[in-house]
Design a protein around this motif. Sequence first.
Motif: not given
Length: 506
Positions: A2, A64, A67-72, A231, A234
């Motif tokens: 990530a 928000d 715009g990132v994927d929170t898994s990253d 996520r 995290t």
Amino acid sequence: MARYFLGIDAGNTVVKTVLFDASGREIAHASREAVSRCPAPGFVERDIDQMRHDLFEVVAKVIDKSGVDTSDIAAIGSAGHGNGLYLLGAGGKALLGIQSLDTRANALVDKLASDGVGGITYPISGQRPWVSQTPTLLAWIKRERPEMYDATQSVLLCKDIVTHALTNELVTDISDMGGCGMLRMPENVYDDELLDAFGILDARQKLPRLAHPSEVVGHVTADVAAKTGLRAGTPVVAGFFDVIASALGSGVARPGQASMIVGTWSINQIIVENVDFQNENEIFMSSGYADRRFMSIESSATSAVNLEWLVREYLEHDAEVAAGKSPFDLANELVAKSTFGLDGPYYHPYLYGAPCNGTARAGFFGVGGWHGRADMLRAIYEGVTFAHLQHLNKLRATGARFDKIILSGGGARSPIWPQIIADILELPLSVAKCQETGALGAAMAAAVGVGMYHDYEQAADNMVSMDRHYSPNPDASEIYRKRFAMWHDLEKAMLPFWTRFAAVNS
């Protein structure tokens, strides 16, 4: 792996969340003003439940916006204002949040001083009791609000509330607890003799686990994930005393480097490899944050909070501000147009007390009928910087050596103030490209905690870059030397008045 890191900076006046990539580039930013309340003169408090609510909202907002994927998002780090006192009861119930601008304990500080407590505490922690120091406030609570003291199960600091809100873990870090005079140094451990000197030995069981700032101490809970979009699971690191985070986030990461923060507090600090509390020239505080890494710190609540006060009371209703101009932009424009010379007004930036006297008050001096608001603003910029210079001179007296300053905090954003600072200090200074240095320092701890970087030095090399550089103007410096001497003499002359004023109003 990530590739993003979330830094949270919970200061006295604003709660900020900033998402960074591994190079220190800001991806998204969100913030909210931290609302204080003053239930009595000298009391400055925060609603902990409101703080939690605001935290979740700004985290959700930054996710928000990014715009990132929170898994990253690889990990989260936090920083918070030092000292003050945050108390939780059973089940994490919010009891009381006291900010580091609070002066309710003035009388207790005088009593502790008369009892010789500082002679016990300074050789252990590198601090004598002072008005908004955590153990002093805890001793005040024990004396003045014994029911609340008994109901307290966890004694935390500001950023520890953030960690608890995200993870449900009750934990703190060595930089924050050391910075508030609660640890034996250089070992960075709790100490019964120290607690007993304040009369709070029975609070030992209320103190949270100690961790290093980059240690992963918990993970985002499922409930928080549902509220924020993070996520679940995290990693969250212990985080920093915010002045340490700001220093690292501005690029000060190696011994001998100096950091100056023009924020709510006047922070002046230099990295050393050991601490010596036997030096006859005492400093305000020391904070350890890694092996053989300590920050020697001179600080007081005498910095940009003065400008914030004037802006709030006198500029926010200006016609230009009503038309959309930032009041701080207006302040900078006025100072740029002001007359610079020996005749200008002087300002003592003591809205919340002075280092030499906790009961001191702010004041303008030498004001003539020909002076306008631009001159008064310049006096604030200068007076705040003179207070910083006093602190730097105390650091020099201990043997600290530095030949440049890395500037951060709200004052660093001004197009005018950094040059004034360079001229007064007679030192070159640089300003980091990232304006949110506290959040970046917190993100750097997260990056170190999950192995992205080996240590803070490597993190600084990869995540911090400079934006602006300033050199002192010799002609301006000559005038400022004379003005500083007058300013300092005026401060000494005012000491008897401040003492009498406090006695009359006690």
